[in-house]
Design a protein around this motif. Structure first.
Motif, PDB file in Angstrom:
ATOM      1  N   VAL A  39       0.847  -1.200   0.000  1.00 28.77           N
ATOM      2  CA  VAL A  39       0.000   0.000   0.000  1.00 28.77           C
ATOM      3  C   VAL A  39       0.884   1.252   0.000  1.00 28.77           C
ATOM      4  N   LEU A  40       1.932   1.221   0.806  1.00 28.98           N
ATOM      5  CA  LEU A  40       2.841   2.370   0.850  1.00 28.98           C
ATOM      6  C   LEU A  40       3.597   2.547  -0.462  1.00 28.98           C
ATOM      7  N   GLU A  41       3.796   1.453  -1.203  1.00 31.55           N
ATOM      8  CA  GLU A  41       4.413   1.595  -2.521  1.00 31.55           C
ATOM      9  C   GLU A  41       3.521   2.440  -3.424  1.00 31.55           C
ATOM     10  N   ALA A  42       2.218   2.194  -3.355  1.00 31.40           N
ATOM     11  CA  ALA A  42       1.279   2.996  -4.145  1.00 31.40           C
ATOM     12  C   ALA A  42       1.314   4.451  -3.701  1.00 31.40           C
ATOM     13  N   VAL A  43       1.467   4.681  -2.400  1.00 36.52           N
ATOM     14  CA  VAL A  43       1.537   6.054  -1.881  1.00 36.52           C
ATOM     15  C   VAL A  43       2.769   6.758  -2.436  1.00 36.52           C
ATOM     16  N   TRP A  44       3.938   6.092  -2.339  1.00 38.89           N
ATOM     17  CA  TRP A  44       5.139   6.796  -2.821  1.00 38.89           C
ATOM     18  C   TRP A  44       5.154   6.959  -4.328  1.00 38.89           C
ATOM     19  N   ALA A  45       4.609   6.003  -5.066  1.00 43.20           N
ATOM     20  CA  ALA A  45       4.570   6.142  -6.521  1.00 43.20           C
ATOM     21  C   ALA A  45       3.671   7.310  -6.926  1.00 43.20           C
ATOM     22  N   THR A  46       2.527   7.423  -6.273  1.00 44.45           N
ATOM     23  CA  THR A  46       1.608   8.531  -6.559  1.00 44.45           C
ATOM     24  C   THR A  46       2.232   9.864  -6.156  1.00 44.45           C
ATOM     25  N   ALA A  47       2.851   9.895  -4.981  1.00 47.15           N
ATOM     26  CA  ALA A  47       3.495  11.130  -4.509  1.00 47.15           C
ATOM     27  C   ALA A  47       4.639  11.534  -5.430  1.00 47.15           C
ATOM     28  N   LEU A  48       5.368  10.554  -5.947  1.00 51.53           N
ATOM     29  CA  LEU A  48       6.466  10.858  -6.869  1.00 51.53           C
ATOM     30  C   LEU A  48       5.934  11.579  -8.111  1.00 51.53           C
TER      31      LEU A  48
ATOM     32  N   LYS B  28       3.199  13.341  -8.286  1.00 49.37           N
ATOM     33  CA  LYS B  28       2.683  14.656  -7.891  1.00 49.37           C
ATOM     34  C   LYS B  28       3.789  15.632  -7.486  1.00 49.37           C
ATOM     35  N   SER B  29       4.999  15.114  -7.220  1.00 50.10           N
ATOM     36  CA  SER B  29       6.105  15.989  -6.808  1.00 50.10           C
ATOM     37  C   SER B  29       6.672  16.805  -7.974  1.00 50.10           C
ATOM     38  N   GLU B  30       6.301  16.416  -9.200  1.00 48.79           N
ATOM     39  CA  GLU B  30       6.771  17.101 -10.410  1.00 48.79           C
ATOM     40  C   GLU B  30       8.300  17.262 -10.402  1.00 48.79           C
ATOM     41  N   GLY B  31       8.975  16.100 -10.309  1.00 42.66           N
ATOM     42  CA  GLY B  31      10.443  16.112 -10.320  1.00 42.66           C
ATOM     43  C   GLY B  31      11.032  16.687  -9.050  1.00 42.66           C
ATOM     44  N   PHE B  32      10.373  16.462  -7.936  1.00 41.94           N
ATOM     45  CA  PHE B  32      10.777  16.953  -6.610  1.00 41.94           C
ATOM     46  C   PHE B  32      10.778  18.478  -6.521  1.00 41.94           C
ATOM     47  N   THR B  33       9.924  19.127  -7.296  1.00 42.37           N
ATOM     48  CA  THR B  33       9.824  20.587  -7.220  1.00 42.37           C
ATOM     49  C   THR B  33       8.724  21.027  -6.265  1.00 42.37           C
ATOM     50  N   LYS B  34       7.874  20.094  -5.839  1.00 39.46           N
ATOM     51  CA  LYS B  34       6.822  20.420  -4.875  1.00 39.46           C
ATOM     52  C   LYS B  34       7.181  19.768  -3.543  1.00 39.46           C
ATOM     53  N   LEU B  35       7.160  20.571  -2.485  1.00 40.10           N
ATOM     54  CA  LEU B  35       7.670  20.132  -1.180  1.00 40.10           C
ATOM     55  C   LEU B  35       6.878  18.975  -0.576  1.00 40.10           C
ATOM     56  N   TRP B  36       5.573  19.139  -0.380  1.00 36.61           N
ATOM     57  CA  TRP B  36       4.820  18.131   0.368  1.00 36.61           C
ATOM     58  C   TRP B  36       4.732  16.780  -0.333  1.00 36.61           C
TER      59      TRP B  36
ATOM     60  N   SER C 225       6.958  15.614  -2.228  1.00 34.87           N
ATOM     61  CA  SER C 225       8.320  15.079  -2.110  1.00 34.87           C
ATOM     62  C   SER C 225       8.563  14.497  -0.725  1.00 34.87           C
ATOM     63  N   ILE C 226       8.050  15.141   0.300  1.00 31.27           N
ATOM     64  CA  ILE C 226       8.194  14.640   1.668  1.00 31.27           C
ATOM     65  C   ILE C 226       7.405  13.343   1.838  1.00 31.27           C
ATOM     66  N   VAL C 227       6.174  13.323   1.338  1.00 31.70           N
ATOM     67  CA  VAL C 227       5.352  12.108   1.411  1.00 31.70           C
ATOM     68  C   VAL C 227       6.056  10.971   0.675  1.00 31.70           C
TER      69      VAL C 227
END
Length: 106
Positions: free
Chosen positions: A11-20, A22-30, A32-34
């Motif tokens: 489940v957490l793999e899905a969370v980090w994949a989705t967050a990745l 949404k981070s737009e290449g680590f340009t968005k802080l939250w 990227s933190i998630v």
């Protein structure tokens, strides 16, 4: 207990994949933190589960859960197109993950 940890790690793999995404290449802080927190917890849980579950089975289950949930979430939010064929393929993936648990020799 190892199977519960493995499922939660998937489940957490899905969370980090989705967050990745949404981070737009680590340009968005939250996002990227998630991503970072979920990645560490997901990998840690996978490693812990592999103490009792074979590497091949654990990895296949972890990836299967993560992939199914990531695509499912993307379809629900409209980021991916929904189709019956996609849904059937995801259900097939979930069926394979369940099958690996049922035939496991742990």
């Amino acid at each position: 207990m190892s199977w519960i940890i493995l499922i939660l790690s998937g489940v957490l793999e899905a969370v980090w994949a989705t967050a990745l995404g949404k981070s737009e290449g680590f340009t968005k802080l939250w996002p990227s933190i998630v991503f970072g927190i979920a990645l560490i917890l997901s990998m840690g849980g996978l490693a812990w589960a592999m103490r009792d579950i074979s590497v091949g089975t654990a990895y296949a289950v972890w990836v299967g859960i993560g992939a199914a949930l990531t695509v499912g979430y993307a379809m629900i939010t409209g980021e991916e197109a929904f189709s019956i064929v996609r849904m059937l393929l995801i259900l097939g993936l979930v069926g394979c993950v369940v099958g690996l648990k049922l035939v496991g020799h742990e």
